[in-house]
Scaffold this active site. Structure first.
Site: not given
Ligand SMILES: O=C(O)CCC(=O)C1=CC=C[C@@H](O)[C@@H]1C(=O)O
Ligand SMILES: [Mg+2]
Length: 336
Positions: A115, A145, A171, A199, A223
Site C-alpha cells: 500500500k 496500490d 493498482e 480497482d 472482487k
Molecule cells: O489485494 C490485496 O492484496 C488485498 C486486498 C486489498 O488490498 C484491499 C482490501 C479491502 C479494501 C481495499 O482497500 C483493498 C484494495 O484496495 O485492494
Molecule cells: Mg486496491
C-alpha cells in the site's frame, strides 16, 4: 459488452434464517481499522460472507448481498484449477515493520502488494516501505496500490521513483478513469516499465466495463462481492477482455473462499491474487484458516467452526445493526 440481469434474491426471512456477525481482530492496522466486523450467512448451497465496510451505503452494499446470496443459494461455478497463487499484502506500515508483516506469511512469498499514497504519509515513506520489501525478497514480483490517492503528476513522479525497486504494476494510481489513462500514457512516454491496474474504477463505477472500454488500464482487479458475485465477476472479466487479478475485501476465510472460486474459474490467471489477507487477521472463523503457504492457497471448503463463531460474535447492538442493514439492503433490491 452487455450483462445478464440479476437473479432475484431469496425472500428476506430465508436470507436471515442463519446469520452470524463476528468481529475479527487484525494483526496489523489496515484501511484504518483494527477489528473487522462482518456477517456470515448460510443458505442451501453453503456459507457466504456479507461484509461491506460499515461506512458503505445501502446502494453499494446491495452488490455484496447479491454476491452472498449467489454463493449461499447457487454455489460456485466449476473450477479449472485447485491451487491459486496469491500475493502477500503489506499495509501502509513504517518500513521497520515490514519484516513483521511478511513474517505472517508462511513459507515462500512470490509476490507482494504494498500500500502506498496513504493520507498523512509522503513519497519517502512509500519508497522506504517498498525498499524494505525488496531488500527481504530480491526475487519477488512487487506491485503497489495507491487506492486512487495520487493526482496524475504525483503518480508519475512517485512511480518513476518507486520503479527503481522493480514494480510489475500500480493498482489504481489515480482516482478516475481519465486519470488512470493519463498515468498509463505518462508512464509510457517516460519509459517507466510499470503497468496500470484498475480497482476502484471497476468496483465503484456504475459501469464496471467503462475502464476497459476506455483503454485506461492494462489489467483489472476484480472482487466477487462488489461486482455482485462470482458469476457476475466472470462475466465482467470476459467482457472486458483484459487480464484479471482476483482480490478480496479483508474477508474472513468464508469470503476468501468466494474469491478463490472466482480465481479458480477464470480461463486464465496470469497474476498472483490478493487473497492472502487472512494472514493479516489475528483470528478467523475456520479452525484451519485459508492462509497461504509458499505463496499459494489451496481450493477447499470453508465451513465455519461453531465455537469460533460464538467466540467472535459481536455484542447484541452490533448484531442488530447488521440485521437491520441486511433488511434495508434486501428491500432496496425489490425497489429496483
Ligand atoms: O489485494 C490485496 O492484496 C488485498 C486486498 C486489498 O488490498 C484491499 C482490501 C479491502 C479494501 C481495499 O482497500 C483493498 C484494495 O484496495 O485492494
Ligand atoms: Mg486496491
Amino acid at each position: 459488452m452487455g450483462m445478464d440481469a440479476h437473479p432475484p434474491l431469496p425472500p428476506v426471512d430465508e436470507l436471515l434464517a442463519e446469520v452470524h456477525v463476528v468481529a475479527l481482530p487484525l494483526r496489523v492496522r489496515f484501511r484504518g481499522i483494527d477489528v473487522r466486523e462482518t456477517a456470515l450467512l448460510r443458505g442451501p448451497a453453503g456459507w457466504a460472507e456479507f461484509g461491506p465496510f460499515p461506512e458503505y451505503g445501502d446502494a453499494e452494499a446491495l452488490a455484496w448481498l447479491r454476491a452472498a446470496a449467489d454463493t449461499a443459494w447457487r454455489g460456485f461455478p466449476a473450477p479449472r484449477r485447485t491451487r491459486i497463487p496469491v500475493n502477500a499484502t503489506v499495509p501502509a506500515v513504517p518500513a521497520d515493520r515490514v519484516p513483521e508483516v511478511l513474517a505472517g506469511y508462511a513459507g515462500r512469498v512470490g509476490a507482494v502488494k504494498i500500500k502506498v499514497a496513504e493520507r498523512g504519509q509522503d513519497l519517502d515513506d512509500d519508497d522506504a516501505r517498498v525498499a524494505a520489501v525488496r531488500a527481504l525478497l530480491p526475487g519477488a514480483e512487487l506491485r503497489v496500490d495507491a487506492n486512487g490517492g495520487w493526482e496524475v503528476p504525483a503518480a508519475l513522479r512517485a512511480l518513476e521513483r518507486l520503479a527503481r525497486h522493480g514494480l510489475a504494476y500500480a493498482e489504481q494510481p489515480a482516482a478516475g478513469i481519465g486519470e488512470l489513462a493519463a498515468v498509463r500514457e505518462g508512464l509510457a512516454d517516460r519509459g517507466v516499465p510499470v503497468l496500470v491496474a484498475a480497482d476502484e474504477s471497476v468496483r465503484k463505477e456504475e459501469d464496471p466495463l467503462a475502464v476497459a472500454r476506455a483503454g485506461a488500464a492494462d489489467l483489472l482487479v476484480v472482487k466477487a462481492a462488489p461486482l455482485g458475485g462470482v458469476r457476475r465477476a466472470l462475466e465482467v472479466v470476459a467482457a472486458a477482455g483484459l487480464p484479471a487479478v482476483v482480490s478480496s475485501a479483508l474477508d474472513s476465510s468464508v469470503g476468501i473462499r468466494a474469491g478463490l472460486a472466482l480465481a479458480a474459474a477464470l480461463p486464465e490467471l496470469p497474476w498472483a491474487c490478493g487473497l492472502g489477507t487472512v494472514s493479516l487477521l489475528e483470528a478467523d472463523v475456520l479452525a484451519a484458516p485459508l492462509r497461504p503457504v509458499d505463496g499459494e492457497l489451496e481450493l477447499r471448503e470453508a465451513v465455519p467452526d461453531p465455537q469460533l463463531l460464538a467466540h467472535h460474535a459481536v455484542p447484541a447492538p452490533r448484531r442488530q445493526w447488521w440485521l437491520e442493514r441486511l433488511r434495508r439492503v434486501h428491500a432496496l433490491a425489490a425497489e429496483g
